[in-house]
Scaffold this active site. Structure first.
Site, mmCIF file in Angstrom:
data_model
loop_
_atom_site.group_PDB
_atom_site.id
_atom_site.type_symbol
_atom_site.label_atom_id
_atom_site.label_comp_id
_atom_site.label_asym_id
_atom_site.label_seq_id
_atom_site.Cartn_x
_atom_site.Cartn_y
_atom_site.Cartn_z
ATOM 1 N N GLU A 59 79.237 68.415 4.679
ATOM 2 C CA GLU A 59 78.495 69.542 5.254
ATOM 3 C C GLU A 59 79.350 70.798 5.319
ATOM 4 O OE1 GLU A 59 75.001 68.197 8.180
ATOM 5 O OE2 GLU A 59 76.596 69.198 9.268
ATOM 6 N N HIS A 90 84.153 44.119 -4.678
ATOM 7 C CA HIS A 90 83.212 43.205 -5.327
ATOM 8 C C HIS A 90 81.892 43.900 -5.659
ATOM 9 C CE1 HIS A 90 85.786 39.653 -4.466
ATOM 10 N NE2 HIS A 90 86.240 40.498 -3.560
ATOM 11 N N LYS A 100 63.841 70.312 6.056
ATOM 12 C CA LYS A 100 63.108 70.442 7.324
ATOM 13 C C LYS A 100 61.845 71.272 7.136
ATOM 14 C CE LYS A 100 67.144 70.114 10.325
ATOM 15 N NZ LYS A 100 68.060 70.873 11.156
HETATM 16 O O1 PA5 Z 1 76.858 69.220 12.095
HETATM 17 C C1 PA5 Z 1 75.751 69.652 12.381
HETATM 18 O O2 PA5 Z 1 75.614 70.793 12.839
HETATM 19 C C2 PA5 Z 1 74.506 68.800 12.244
HETATM 20 O O3 PA5 Z 1 74.756 67.601 11.645
HETATM 21 C C3 PA5 Z 1 73.930 68.546 13.621
HETATM 22 O O4 PA5 Z 1 74.906 67.932 14.408
HETATM 23 C C4 PA5 Z 1 72.691 67.678 13.566
HETATM 24 O O5 PA5 Z 1 71.753 68.243 12.698
HETATM 25 C C5 PA5 Z 1 72.090 67.525 14.957
HETATM 26 O O6 PA5 Z 1 71.787 68.761 15.495
HETATM 27 P P1 PA5 Z 1 71.481 68.947 17.034
HETATM 28 O O7 PA5 Z 1 72.702 68.592 17.806
HETATM 29 O O8 PA5 Z 1 71.126 70.388 17.179
HETATM 30 O O9 PA5 Z 1 70.332 68.031 17.374
#
Ligand code: PA5
Length: 423
Positions: free
Chosen positions: A277, A298, A413
């Protein structure tokens, strides 16, 4: 506390040749002048985390531990992976500890959700709902089910069994928590989800699992001190950051995180989010993948040894296992295994690691970066976690990308909301 080696990495450039570049980005990170500088609160967090809130986390965890058989953590992505990684790494996979930590809010799978609801129905339950935005659909959907269950099971008492970790002032979850009277913990504005395991997001569930969060934070502080100097002769995180970029230039577009400890699998999942990310932006970045050896030798071993030469491995070696066994001798020796009699299982695992490393490097010509950690304790996680934070920030800056946003996550989303009929 952590060693980083490049002896088997086939690097065609010197890491230290990148000193000037690293100095520039180190300064930007420390002075908050680089890309995404609104989200670098994690950099100083080992020094300046809210000590009062930390004590409140400990007190709340103690209360929860005494109240429940099952502690349900409801969150997704950065709001769950870190806690799960630490709990599995430190406690192991079959720890048989009370309370049991169960994860929800991280999937739309109806089967998974229904099974968890069924599993907890006759048990004493507490819930920690975690969402920075407070609007994440997987988490909100699961929490509605959990809240209904808790209200029906405990009535008025439910509010003492539900804790919310969310934004300090904004968002649906904060409004709901205030209205219901839940205890709340804060996700700092300047720390993104994937960097939040060292805030109450990770610390509360980790403490409820009986793990020493003081030691974890001490580990982050040690790493902070050890990584203060950007000198590429000594700064392990920056050496790793640069080595990745050199390997990318040599045509490696995937990084395989390798561990020989089954309880490290979720650490790899957490690392994949942190690296994927942070780095995967605008058509750049190295694809983060993971395997658990010898299990996956494996399944994935063939490709790594012999397949297209697109990847390098980053091997995490654990010096001291949490537990060990001595292999028994057998008079009959029908299985022919007596050659291992009297040996420790950890030694067998280490030999598998050494043999595989030789095979992948000497015959497969797969570059290997090596990280050695002393054990699988909370302190070691804290150190390693901060090491990875600094490494991914530096290596992403070196690609001239913002390590702290995730614009690409919004696309699915938008489509999903259209299909679900959300206004
Ligand atoms: O790293 C990030 O920002 C995302 O993976 C969020 O942690 C994830 O989408 C969850 O978001 P939130 O804490 O707003 O529910």
């Amino acid at each position: 506390m952590l060693k980083f080696e490049t002896e088997h990495a086939f690097l065609q450039e010197n890491i230290t040749d990148y000193q000037e570049t690293v100095n520039k980005y180190h300064e930007q990170l420390m002075n908050k002048t680089g890309l995404g500088n609104d989200f670098v609160g994690w950099v100083e967090w080992p020094n300046n985390y809210d000590k009062e809130e930390f004590e409140r986390v400990l007190a709340c965890a103690e209360k929860m531990r005494n109240m429940c058989d099952v502690f349900v953590v409801c969150g997704i992505g950065g709001s769950y992976l870190g806690a799960r990684a630490v709990i599995e790494m430190v406690n192991g996979l079959y720890a048989d500890k009370k309370p049991e930590i169960v994860f929800m809010g991280n999937t739309f799978s109806s089967t998974y959700i229904a099974q968890v609801m069924n599993y907890i129905k006759d048990k004493e339950v507490c819930v920690n709902v975690i969402s920075k935005s407070g609007t994440t659909t997987e988490t909100a959907l699961a929490f509605r089910l959990l809240k209904k269950f808790m209200d029906e099971k405990y009535g008025e008492e439910a509010k003492n069994r539900i804790v919310a970790t969310t934004d300090k002032a904004r968002g649906t979850l904060k409004t709901m928590a205030d209205a219901e009277g839940y205890e709340t913990f804060v996700i700092p504005d300047d720390i993104g989800g994937r960097f939040s395991v060292i805030t109450p997001v990770g610390l509360l569930p980790i403490a409820v699992a009986g793990i020493d969060i003081r030691a974890l934070m001490a580990g982050t502080k040690k790493a902070y001190d050890d990584l203060a100097d950007p000198d590429l002769n000594t700064n392990t995180a920056y050496r790793y950051a640069v080595a990745r970029r050199i390997l990318e230039k040599q045509g490696k577009c995937a990084e395989m995180l390798v561990s020989y400890e089954s309880q490290m699998s979720m650490v790899a999942e957490w690392w994949k989010q942190l690296f994927g990310e942070s780095e995967g932006k605008n058509g750049t970045g190295i694809l983060p993948c993971s395997v658990n050896f010898s299990t996956d030798l494996h399944s994935m071993g063939q490709f790594i040894q012999d397949g297209k030469k697109v990847l390098f491995e980053t091997l995490i070696k654990v010096e001291k296992p949490t537990l060990d066994l001595t292999f028994p001798s057998d008079e009959e020796n029908a299985d022919g295994m007596n050659y291992l009699a009297g040996k420790s299982l950890h030694w067998v695992n280490q030999m598998a690691c050494q043999g595989t490393l030789e095979a992948h490097v000497d015959t497969g010509h797969v570059p290997n970066l090596e990280i050695t950690i002393p054990d699988m304790s909370a302190e070691t996680f804290g150190y390693m976690c901060y090491f990875f934070f600094r490494a991914i920030a530096m290596t992403t800056y070196m690609n001239e990308q913002n390590p702290f946003n995730q614009p690409g996550v919004e696309v699915y989303k938008k489509n999903m909301f259209r299909l679900l009929g959300k206004n």
